[in-house]
Write a protein that holds these residues in place. Structure first.
Motif, mmCIF file in Angstrom:
data_model
loop_
_atom_site.group_PDB
_atom_site.id
_atom_site.type_symbol
_atom_site.label_atom_id
_atom_site.label_comp_id
_atom_site.label_asym_id
_atom_site.label_seq_id
_atom_site.Cartn_x
_atom_site.Cartn_y
_atom_site.Cartn_z
ATOM 1 N N ASN A 83 -12.547 6.177 -35.626
ATOM 2 C CA ASN A 83 -11.484 5.412 -35.739
ATOM 3 C C ASN A 83 -10.931 5.651 -34.310
ATOM 4 O O ASN A 83 -10.321 6.617 -33.785
ATOM 5 C CB ASN A 83 -10.441 6.006 -36.622
ATOM 6 C CG ASN A 83 -10.673 5.810 -38.141
ATOM 7 O OD1 ASN A 83 -11.459 4.830 -38.507
ATOM 8 N ND2 ASN A 83 -10.652 6.971 -39.042
ATOM 9 N N ALA A 84 -11.036 4.309 -33.558
ATOM 10 C CA ALA A 84 -11.015 4.199 -32.115
ATOM 11 C C ALA A 84 -9.375 3.793 -31.860
ATOM 12 O O ALA A 84 -9.134 2.778 -32.391
ATOM 13 C CB ALA A 84 -12.064 3.661 -31.480
ATOM 14 N N ARG A 85 -8.845 4.434 -30.927
ATOM 15 C CA ARG A 85 -7.652 3.963 -30.515
ATOM 16 C C ARG A 85 -7.765 2.444 -29.924
ATOM 17 O O ARG A 85 -8.783 2.349 -29.065
ATOM 18 C CB ARG A 85 -7.156 4.881 -29.296
ATOM 19 C CG ARG A 85 -6.591 6.234 -30.041
ATOM 20 C CD ARG A 85 -5.886 6.993 -28.303
ATOM 21 N NE ARG A 85 -5.680 8.407 -28.952
ATOM 22 C CZ ARG A 85 -4.291 8.864 -29.337
ATOM 23 N NH1 ARG A 85 -3.705 8.016 -29.493
ATOM 24 N NH2 ARG A 85 -4.155 9.885 -29.691
ATOM 25 N N SER A 86 -6.796 1.825 -30.120
ATOM 26 C CA SER A 86 -7.152 0.405 -29.638
ATOM 27 C C SER A 86 -7.190 0.106 -28.259
ATOM 28 O O SER A 86 -7.858 -0.578 -27.622
ATOM 29 C CB SER A 86 -5.845 -0.504 -30.309
ATOM 30 O OG SER A 86 -5.502 -0.284 -31.725
ATOM 31 N N SER A 87 -6.488 1.114 -27.528
ATOM 32 C CA SER A 87 -6.565 1.153 -26.014
ATOM 33 C C SER A 87 -8.007 1.415 -25.484
ATOM 34 O O SER A 87 -8.228 1.317 -24.174
ATOM 35 C CB SER A 87 -5.566 1.992 -25.403
ATOM 36 O OG SER A 87 -5.719 3.532 -26.032
ATOM 37 N N ALA A 88 -8.875 1.987 -26.088
ATOM 38 C CA ALA A 88 -10.344 2.729 -25.975
ATOM 39 C C ALA A 88 -11.407 1.437 -26.302
ATOM 40 O O ALA A 88 -12.488 1.891 -26.379
ATOM 41 C CB ALA A 88 -10.483 3.769 -26.517
ATOM 42 N N ILE A 89 -11.010 0.375 -26.969
ATOM 43 C CA ILE A 89 -11.947 -0.623 -27.743
ATOM 44 C C ILE A 89 -12.841 -0.645 -26.532
ATOM 45 O O ILE A 89 -14.234 -0.988 -26.974
ATOM 46 C CB ILE A 89 -11.268 -1.546 -28.173
ATOM 47 C CG1 ILE A 89 -10.681 -1.328 -29.556
ATOM 48 C CG2 ILE A 89 -12.255 -2.785 -28.631
ATOM 49 C CD1 ILE A 89 -11.544 -0.304 -30.544
#
Length: 102
Positions: free
Chosen positions: A65-71
């Motif tokens: 579950n990746a932070r949106s800022s780390a996509i």
């Protein structure tokens, strides 16, 4: 007197995600790099180590579950989006990302 600093951390667990319909998959959790060390390859090294561990355990898929800022970081490491953006209460926006392990 020598001081040691933690510059990054990652945890990886055997944990199937029902949305991915894949058994024996591993989840990356609690991945972080200290701010002063970002952009120096620490995150990539942690991700590679997590993938290698999961593969050594017979996993064929790894997910997070990746932070949106780390996509961008995950896409740069061959992960694909497996969900629309969703919120994790108290943490913020995330996407489910996954990568086949060969």
């Amino acid at each position: 007197d020598q001081t040691e600093n933690i510059v990054g951390i990652v945890s990886v667990y055997l944990n199937d995600n029902p949305l991915l319909k894949q058994s024996n998959s591993y989840q990356i959790r609690a991945m972080a790099t200290a701010p002063d060390y970002r952009g120096r390859g620490v995150g990539s090294a942690l991700l590679t180590a997590a993938e290698q561990y999961a593969k050594s355990q017979g996993a064929t898929l790894i997910w997070a579950n990746a932070r949106s800022s780390a996509i961008g970081f995950y896409r740069g490491s061959a992960y694909t989006l497996a969900s629309d953006e969703f919120m994790i209460s108290g943490i913020g926006p995330h996407y489910l990302v996954s990568k086949p392990l060969r």
